[in-house]
Design a protein around this motif. Structure first.
Motif, PDB file in Angstrom:
ATOM      1  N   ASN A  68       1.145  -1.150  -0.056  1.00 27.31           N
ATOM      2  CA  ASN A  68       0.298   0.192  -0.069  1.00 27.31           C
ATOM      3  C   ASN A  68       0.746   1.680   0.059  1.00 27.31           C
ATOM      4  OD1 ASN A  68      -2.735  -1.190   0.301  1.00 27.31           O
ATOM      5  ND2 ASN A  68      -2.241  -1.597   2.227  1.00 27.31           N
ATOM      6  N   GLY A  69       2.212   1.400   0.414  1.00 24.52           N
ATOM      7  CA  GLY A  69       2.834   2.121   0.552  1.00 24.52           C
ATOM      8  C   GLY A  69       4.407   2.506   1.249  1.00 24.52           C
ATOM      9  N   ASP A 138       1.984  -2.703   8.656  1.00 26.18           N
ATOM     10  CA  ASP A 138       0.392  -3.158   8.086  1.00 26.18           C
ATOM     11  C   ASP A 138      -0.169  -1.868   8.710  1.00 26.18           C
ATOM     12  OD1 ASP A 138      -2.442  -2.641   7.576  1.00 26.18           O
ATOM     13  OD2 ASP A 138      -2.282  -5.193   6.744  1.00 26.18           O
ATOM     14  N   GLN A 140      -2.977  -0.157   9.725  1.00 27.18           N
ATOM     15  CA  GLN A 140      -4.056   0.017   9.827  1.00 27.18           C
ATOM     16  C   GLN A 140      -4.034  -0.860  11.010  1.00 27.18           C
ATOM     17  OE1 GLN A 140      -6.821  -1.256   6.291  1.00 27.18           O
ATOM     18  NE2 GLN A 140      -7.212   0.666   6.721  1.00 27.18           N
ATOM     19  N   ASP A 177       1.594   8.091   7.053  1.00 27.79           N
ATOM     20  CA  ASP A 177      -0.171   8.452   6.902  1.00 27.79           C
ATOM     21  C   ASP A 177      -0.947   8.704   7.423  1.00 27.79           C
ATOM     22  OD1 ASP A 177       0.337   7.206   3.823  1.00 27.79           O
ATOM     23  OD2 ASP A 177       0.108   5.421   4.262  1.00 27.79           O
ATOM     24  N   ASN A 309       4.356   2.676  -6.019  1.00 28.52           N
ATOM     25  CA  ASN A 309       3.514   3.450  -5.976  1.00 28.52           C
ATOM     26  C   ASN A 309       2.712   5.402  -6.621  1.00 28.52           C
ATOM     27  OD1 ASN A 309       3.050   1.302  -5.409  1.00 28.52           O
ATOM     28  ND2 ASN A 309       1.923   1.281  -3.144  1.00 28.52           N
TER      29      ASN A 309
END
Length: 431
Positions: A68-69, A138, A140, A177, A309
């Motif tokens: 995701n980045g 991760d 989240q 993020d 990305n």
């Protein structure tokens, strides 16, 4: 990989140790709070860790966590794989620690055991060759763990390390993020640097917010001076393209700049030029974008970037040392053209690294504090952590004071002249 799930200490001991350590984690900032922990029962959570000496053994986990980045090229699997190969780092000095929650990977620490002034240390692989670093995670899941859960996770992961006196994790952002404090429980911390980024939805937004009428006029005047010298061309070269000449010219231009500054050339001194060529090769796994400005077909400015990305990271920039050409500000003109193109190519973030410069003042609208993280693994390591933090604080105070900074540089120059050295040995940034 050796699982920590069956460790005789048991999960409860890890959790209790982590919880008791919470009030003393960050040395200059309070522990973050307010993360969602609903639904996570720490007494039943299966928090475990494992370690490997083989980067290929963690490739699947690494790529999944970074999909995701990333915050830095130092979190890129392919970047670190190439670095290990180029530096010929022995497996015994590689550590890849994976932390899991209920069997699912949450974070990975890629660490290099190196000896610094006789002290064995676990640290990031690439040193000062990227603007920041952080555990590959991760985000989240890490946020949902909450402070106590993260403390338990880091405790389990650090518990897998042996063979060094301390862990030194440089330049970790305090926010990732939009989530702040995700690494607060990872040892004691010290804020010493700032990371600069441009973050826009388009060139039009960037131009509107960052360039005043006078700034546009100034840029136009510099462009006119450069154009008066001949034909100006700008191009982007990607992996597999004809990059060799541009990269070699970039290193020559950088070497000239280091010579003027009176410091050693880290790319030549540390034999790193082959690494940057390897990244730019077709099939390297690292997406390299080289931006080149030419005057009458001669290369007058280069920017070496890595893309992941929707983020672009500038690792090296250079420009001609010819005073006549510098009158047209080729470096600034190259960057202007970069800014005019990257956001319309789909980039969301352009990372220009740490340390304040004129170009960052002109273009960067996001500033993120960076912290050094320390963990003493034994009594000697704990002592060294205290000494290094004191040194860092003194160094930061000197850098913030123009008079002291100038005086220290003059003293260094005098010492090098008296010792017969031609150039100063520059320590890695933020060390």
């Amino acid at each position: 990989m050796q699982s920590a799930a069956g460790d005789c200490r048991g999960r409860e001991l890890i959790l209790n140790a982590a919880l008791s350590a919470l009030p003393e984690t960050a040395s200059d900032t309070p522990t973050a709070s307010g993360f969602a922990v609903a639904g996570l029962d720490l007494s039943r959570a299966d928090i475990a860790a494992s370690v490997s000496h083989d980067i290929e053994a963690v490739e699947t986990v690494w790529r999944a966590l970074s999909a995701n980045g990333i915050e830095s090229p130092g979190q890129s699997y392919d970047f670190i794989r190439l670095w290990i190969r180029d530096r010929r780092i022995a497996p015994a000095d590689q550590r890849f620690v994976v932390g899991t929650l209920d069997g699912q990977p949450v974070a990975l620490l890629p660490l290099h055991r190196k000896t610094v002034r006789g002290v064995p240390v676990f640290t990031w692989f690439p040193g000062a060759h990227a603007g920041c670093y952080a555990p590959v995670a991760d985000i989240q899941k890490l946020a949902a763990l909450g402070p106590a859960g993260r403390a338990a996770l880091w405790q389990a992961m650090i518990g897998q390390l042996s063979g060094a006196d301390l862990v030194y994790l440089r330049s970790i952002p305090i926010e990732v993020d939009g989530e702040a404090g995700l690494f607060d429980e990872l040892g004691s911390t010290l804020t010493v640097e700032t990371l600069y980024r441009s973050q826009y939805s388009s060139w039009e937004e960037c131009d509107k917010l960052q360039r005043s009428k006078s700034r546009r006029k100034h840029d136009r005047q510099q462009g006119d001076r450069l154009a008066a010298m001949g034909e100006v061309g700008f191009e982007e070269i990607r992996n597999g393209g004809d990059m060799r000449q541009a990269i070699e010219t970039m290193f020559v231009q950088r070497a000239a700049r280091f010579k003027v500054m009176g410091v050693r050339d880290p790319f030549v001194h540390d034999r790193l030029t082959d690494f940057y060529h390897a990244m730019a090769a077709q099939g390297s796994g690292v997406d390299v974008r080289l931006h080149v400005l030419r005057l009458n077909d001669a290369i007058v400015a280069v920017r070496y970037n890595v893309v992941h990305n929707d983020r672009m990271f500038c690792l090296i920039s250079s420009m001609s040392d010819d005073p006549a050409i510098q009158n047209g500000s080729p470096g600034k003109q190259c960057l202007l053209r970069v800014m005019q193109t990257v956001f319309d190519q789909g980039m969301r973030v352009f990372d220009m690294g740490s340390g304040f410069t004129d170009e960052k003042r002109h273009w960067c609208n996001v500033q993120t504090p960076l912290r050094q993280h320390y963990i003493g693994l034994n009594a000697r390591g704990t002592q060294i952590v205290g000494l290094h933090q004191t040194f860092q604080k003194a160094r930061a105070s000197i850098k913030a004071n123009k008079q002291l900074k100038s005086a220290v540089r003059n003293i260094q120059a005098l010492v090098y002249r008296l010792s017969g050295r031609k150039t100063a040995e520059t320590p890695e940034k933020s060390d």
